[in-house]
Write an enzyme that holds these catalytic residues in place. Structure first.
Site, PDB file in Angstrom:
ATOM      1  N   SER A   6      32.891  31.900  33.009  1.00  5.30           N
ATOM      2  CA  SER A   6      33.334  33.284  32.906  1.00  5.30           C
ATOM      3  C   SER A   6      34.641  33.397  33.697  1.00  5.30           C
ATOM      4  O   SER A   6      34.668  33.179  34.903  1.00  5.30           O
ATOM      5  CB  SER A   6      32.253  34.201  33.480  1.00  5.30           C
ATOM      6  OG  SER A   6      32.813  35.452  33.775  1.00  5.30           O
ATOM      7  N   ARG A  63      41.606  46.051  38.446  1.00  7.04           N
ATOM      8  CA  ARG A  63      40.687  46.996  37.804  1.00  7.04           C
ATOM      9  C   ARG A  63      41.087  48.462  37.930  1.00  7.04           C
ATOM     10  O   ARG A  63      41.005  49.203  36.953  1.00  7.04           O
ATOM     11  CB  ARG A  63      39.256  46.804  38.312  1.00  7.04           C
ATOM     12  CG  ARG A  63      38.635  45.465  37.987  1.00  7.04           C
ATOM     13  CD  ARG A  63      38.679  45.125  36.527  1.00  7.04           C
ATOM     14  NE  ARG A  63      38.021  43.850  36.263  1.00  7.04           N
ATOM     15  CZ  ARG A  63      38.333  43.012  35.290  1.00  7.04           C
ATOM     16  NH1 ARG A  63      39.323  43.300  34.465  1.00  7.04           N
ATOM     17  NH2 ARG A  63      37.680  41.894  35.112  1.00  7.04           N
ATOM     18  N   ASP A  91      32.162  39.433  24.514  1.00 10.23           N
ATOM     19  CA  ASP A  91      31.479  40.689  24.877  1.00 10.23           C
ATOM     20  C   ASP A  91      32.165  41.909  24.268  1.00 10.23           C
ATOM     21  O   ASP A  91      31.522  42.744  23.634  1.00 10.23           O
ATOM     22  CB  ASP A  91      31.455  40.879  26.403  1.00 10.23           C
ATOM     23  CG  ASP A  91      30.451  39.965  27.090  1.00 10.23           C
ATOM     24  OD1 ASP A  91      29.492  39.524  26.426  1.00 10.23           O
ATOM     25  OD2 ASP A  91      30.640  39.686  28.293  1.00 10.23           O
TER      26      ASP A  91
HETATM   27  N1  ARG Z   1      34.444  37.946  42.540  1.00 12.81           N
HETATM   28  C1  ARG Z   1      35.716  38.498  42.192  1.00 12.81           C
HETATM   29  C2  ARG Z   1      35.685  39.989  42.303  1.00 12.81           C
HETATM   30  O1  ARG Z   1      34.660  40.582  42.420  1.00 12.81           O
HETATM   31  C3  ARG Z   1      36.169  38.027  40.827  1.00 12.81           C
HETATM   32  C4  ARG Z   1      35.422  38.652  39.703  1.00 12.81           C
HETATM   33  C5  ARG Z   1      35.872  38.159  38.392  1.00 12.81           C
HETATM   34  N2  ARG Z   1      35.500  39.082  37.360  1.00 12.81           N
HETATM   35  C6  ARG Z   1      34.974  38.719  36.226  1.00 12.81           C
HETATM   36  N3  ARG Z   1      34.663  39.647  35.399  1.00 12.81           N
HETATM   37  N4  ARG Z   1      34.772  37.467  35.918  1.00 12.81           N
HETATM   38  O2  ARG Z   1      36.712  40.599  42.284  1.00 12.81           O
END
Ligand code: ARG
Length: 438
Positions: A196, A111, A30
């Site tokens: 992913s 994040r 991506d």
């Molecule tokens: N479900 C988790 C969250 O919202 C993990 C997300 C993983 N992120 C990703 N871009 N694959 O924090």
């Protein structure tokens, strides 16, 4: 400009104004396609930023080389492991940070830090816009954009994956046309689309493929971090975790800095098959999804912390703190790291952890982590009081019946009201004349 989606939020970039973009770059499909696409579509320069939060096995020099090869004017690789461990994971441990009964928040904690670094680097490099590779269906877009909009109202955001309407096939075709090398060789077709993945030193998540079928039990190949319990060693291992004021400071008596401590705990847990979570999760954007988590370090350290907290806290503290823990986890999950309530709660977490010093022993064995020993100078525990072996001493068993009488008073009264005959509770012995008997 033609072909650009309408803008909804104040922080979304006006295509005319995009000149230099800070791209959060992972080296994956991506963000590699984005790196080219933004140059083409916006005629903008790209500065790439790759953040090391302890993703295992990542070769950051290769990622950097790839960004430059794809035309980035610069690519910064930032090792943020120390800051991540100290300022994000340790507070999460103090708050027993778990969302939805199973998710230790590793991505959610990463994040806001990644986005904060993006803001810093965008400013330093004269960028007007920050670009990220999140989709429009996830939590990560919320976390990143809320952070940028909070810390840098002057900067704009673009999220091409949310709007470009390329599926995986089209992205691969675009990559081929533009000489973008795709990482994993079997990732050439949709049948073999990879999971992913997102990971850092606090855990790893897998989404997609069969994980979306709720009745599909995990295929073995999803577990790339934690040993499958069936294959874990036949001999258990006990690890002792020592805390000072709620901060883990040593494993098996060896003092370690936070990064190394998290890594070592993760290795031990992974070896013994500990920390596999098959999780149904309520995302902040309304979707319910399934994630497979591998969280060996969290499985050990959160368990140890919680146990020690329970030992040094009073019944009232122990009943109250989980309510705030839950609120803390929810704010962090929901992308509100910079919300003042989170800082308010952290002040409470620190106060509540002032006594959380001591050592917890945890036995690791074929997928399970179980507390086996506890030790603390601050334990609200007295073996003399708790013992079954002798009566007397400071604990007056003779006082218990009086306690029970008063403790249960309202409940007994209410019971009788509901039973209908509404009698007053009997007077205790020696409390005035008994009603006359005939
Ligand atoms: N479900 C988790 C969250 O919202 C993990 C997300 C993983 N992120 C990703 N871009 N694959 O924090």
């Amino acid at each position: 400009m033609d072909g650009f989606p309408a803008r909804t939020a104040s922080y979304e970039a006006d295509p005319e104004q995009v000149a230099r973009v800070l791209l959060l770059y992972s080296g994956g499909l991506d963000t590699s396609v984005m790196l080219k696409w933004i140059q083409e579509r916006y005629g903008a320069e790209i500065v790439a930023l790759t953040v090391n939060l302890g993703q295992p096995g990542e070769d950051f020099e290769t990622v950097r080389g790839k960004a430059l090869h794809l035309g980035a004017v610069d690519c910064h690789v930032v090792d943020a492991r120390e800051e991540f461990a100290r300022d994000y994971v340790l507070p999460a441990i103090r708050a027993n940070g778990i969302y939805g009964l199973g998710y230790p928040l590793f991505t959610a904690l990463g994040r806001p830090l990644i986005a904060k670094l993006a803001v810093e680097h965008a400013r330093r490099c004269g960028c007007d816009t920050i670009a990220h590779g999140c989709t429009g269906k996830g939590n990560d877009q919320v976390r990143i954009e809320a952070t940028v909009a909070t810390l840098a109202p002057d900067l704009k955001v673009i999220a091409p994956v949310r709007s470009w309407q390329m599926g995986r096939e089209e992205e691969i075709a675009y990559a081929r046309e533009h000489g973008i090398v795709i990482k994993s060789p079997p990732a050439q077709t949709t049948e073999a689309a990879p999971y992913s993945i997102d990971d850092n030193l606090w855990g790893r998540s897998s989404e997609g493929r069969w994980i979306e079928e709720l009745d599909h039990a995990p295929d073995d190949d999803v577990f790339q971090l934690v040993t499958r319990p069936e294959e874990a060693p036949d001999d258990p291992e006990v690890v002792s975790v020592s805390f000072e004021r709620g901060v883990p400071v040593a494993l098996n008596g060896e003092r370690l800095g936070p990064v190394e401590l998290l890594e070592r705990a993760g290795e031990m847990g992974a070896r013994h098959g500990v920390g596999i979570v098959d999780h149904i999760e309520d995302r902040i954007v309304g979707l319910k999804v399934r994630d497979i988590y591998e969280v060996p370090a969290a499985a050990i350290l959160l368990l140890a912390h919680q146990e020690l907290e329970k030992l040094v806290g009073t019944i009232h503290q122990n009943q109250f703190k989980p309510l705030l823990d839950q609120k803390w986890a929810y704010l962090v999950y929901a992308g509100l790291w910079w919300e003042p309530l989170r800082a308010d709660l952290d002040a409470y977490m620190e106060a509540a952890n002032a006594q959380v010093t001591g050592t917890i022993g945890i036995k690791l064995y074929k997928g399970s982590a179980r507390v086996v020993t506890r030790e603390s100078p601050n334990a609200v525990y007295d073996a003399q009081l708790a013992t079954f072996s002798e009566s007397g001493g400071l604990f007056s068993q003779a006082a218990s019946p009086g306690f029970i009488e008063l403790w249960s008073l309202q409940s007994r009264m209410a019971w009788r009201v509901r039973e209908g005959d509404n009698p007053r509770p009997p007077a205790p012995p020696g409390a005035g004349p008994a009603p006359s008997k005939r």
